[in-house]
Scaffold this motif. Sequence first.
Motif, mmCIF file in Angstrom:
data_model
loop_
_atom_site.group_PDB
_atom_site.id
_atom_site.type_symbol
_atom_site.label_atom_id
_atom_site.label_comp_id
_atom_site.label_asym_id
_atom_site.label_seq_id
_atom_site.Cartn_x
_atom_site.Cartn_y
_atom_site.Cartn_z
ATOM 1 N N TYR A 233 -11.300 6.190 -90.005
ATOM 2 C CA TYR A 233 -12.447 6.722 -90.712
ATOM 3 C C TYR A 233 -13.662 6.334 -89.874
ATOM 4 N N VAL B 132 -12.911 11.668 -91.302
ATOM 5 C CA VAL B 132 -11.569 11.515 -90.740
ATOM 6 C C VAL B 132 -11.601 11.971 -89.284
ATOM 7 N N GLU C 19 -5.723 13.356 -93.108
ATOM 8 C CA GLU C 19 -5.499 12.276 -92.139
ATOM 9 C C GLU C 19 -4.242 12.469 -91.294
#
Length: 552
Positions: A408, A213, A347
């Motif tokens: 990602y 992340v 995230e």
Amino acid sequence: MIERFLKQTTFISQEDYEKNLEFIIPEHFNFAYDVMDEWAKEKPEKLALLWTNDEGECIRFSFKDIKEQSDRAAAYFLQLGIGRGDMVMLILKRRYEFWLSMLALHKIGAVAIPATHMLTTHDIVYRNNRASVKAIICAGEEYIMEQVAGSKAESPTLKILVSIGPKQADGFHDWHKEWNDAPAFVRPSEKNDNDDTMLMYFTSGTSGEPKMVAHDFLYAMGHLTTGVYWHNLSEDSIHLTVADTGWGKAVWGKMYGQWFAGAAVFVFDHEKFTADKILRQIEKYRITSFCAPPTVYRFLIHEDFSHYDLSSLRYCCTAGEALNPAVFDKFKELTGISLMEGFGQTETTMTLGTMPWTKPKPGSMGLPNPQYDIDLIKPDGTPCEDGEKGEIVVRTSNGKPVGLFKEYYRDEELSHSVWHDDVYHTGDVAWRDEDGYYWFEGRIDDVIKSSGYRIGPFEVESALMTHPAVVECAITGVPDEIRGMVVKATVVLHKDWKAKAGEDLIKELQNHVKHVTAPYKYPRIIEFVDELPKTISGKIRRVEIREKDNKK
């Protein structure tokens, strides 16, 4: 400080907050320079970090100390050959060098990758090669150093190993021996852009291979609302968040938002968690604000609070997974303090929460943080009505919110699978009540379908948690020929009930659930265990329980 970054800094209601929250975003924002070094100018002697450990050591860092020592660390890293864009893994447990390293890496534009000390050589090799890690800075402990050193032969990009002590070994630089010899730090002439990668976490979550992340430099600003509003901090606060530095919750609760507020961050560097140790720290150091995952509160409420002076404690929050109402009620009974729940992911920053101006509803994650455009959608993508279960999503048609991850890293397909058509899919299921509060149901993959019913693990867990025998529990689905799936409860018993584990207690717990919630939700299978499998952040790994059951 915060008036530099918000157009309005004080809010009196959720309506006021939703209407008037607006960030002032400078070019080339860098938390280390624009917040920490500015505090060092304005209030150099103010306490910034209070570090102690379970051996009785205690070190106090002022904002001036933090600036000077992060500058020295930055100069040292540059001398070692670490520069802008380089990937640097930090395996530092709760050592104070973690905070110095993070700020130093921000100052030189390198990418910090915090990681847990429980990684094996195999885990470290995977991370080194997926992220092209150039340097690892680690605690000087035998196990950690062995795993780090063992990863080097299979990690072509790994060039630099640093130990902060107490142990040293061949192949490792000695931080505390060498850093004093670094030249005076000079801020690099090339400034970072706001969308440069600043921080990266490998997150395993509850299933799948670890994802990378990636966060930009504005991620730190995204936590302004976390510390100033959700944690309700000010310059006179001493704040403790229980979190290992390898987990994203550490920067949620032990760094960015807290220092935006000018609060003192309290760090208790300990090896083994016990509820007694945490309560003793709150008592001894007069902690004013506390945040921990529900797992911690589940253990705290089983202590005798009359043995502790917790009069300094004014405000408490929780996040990491959903909070059972029974835990909320018991903690309120013991302390008079309402737990203010928040929700977010690795995230994101805090996307839902209970702010000081809102009344908490036990078991609810709270209201949407207007920093994000939150919605609840059905599987077909249409919005849910109040009371309908759906997936929590973030709409990004007006741009990426401050605090939302970039991507990602090196996985365009995975990034697109969760973030497409201007919608970021969290994968978390909830429902919204008529007042706008969100109530967690579970991960999409965790929802149990039994005899035509959809059963969220959390609702059954919450029912079980109201029984005095239960300290912790996890609800999963077990395949069944007749019903498709049946509900299983994996239960950790209170020490006073362990001797009673058996068929009679199983029937008692089953009947208890039938009386607390809809009877069809009761667990037809109950297994007693000593502990539940969890991630580093304390989240229950239901997937591990399911996989174990499927092998039987």
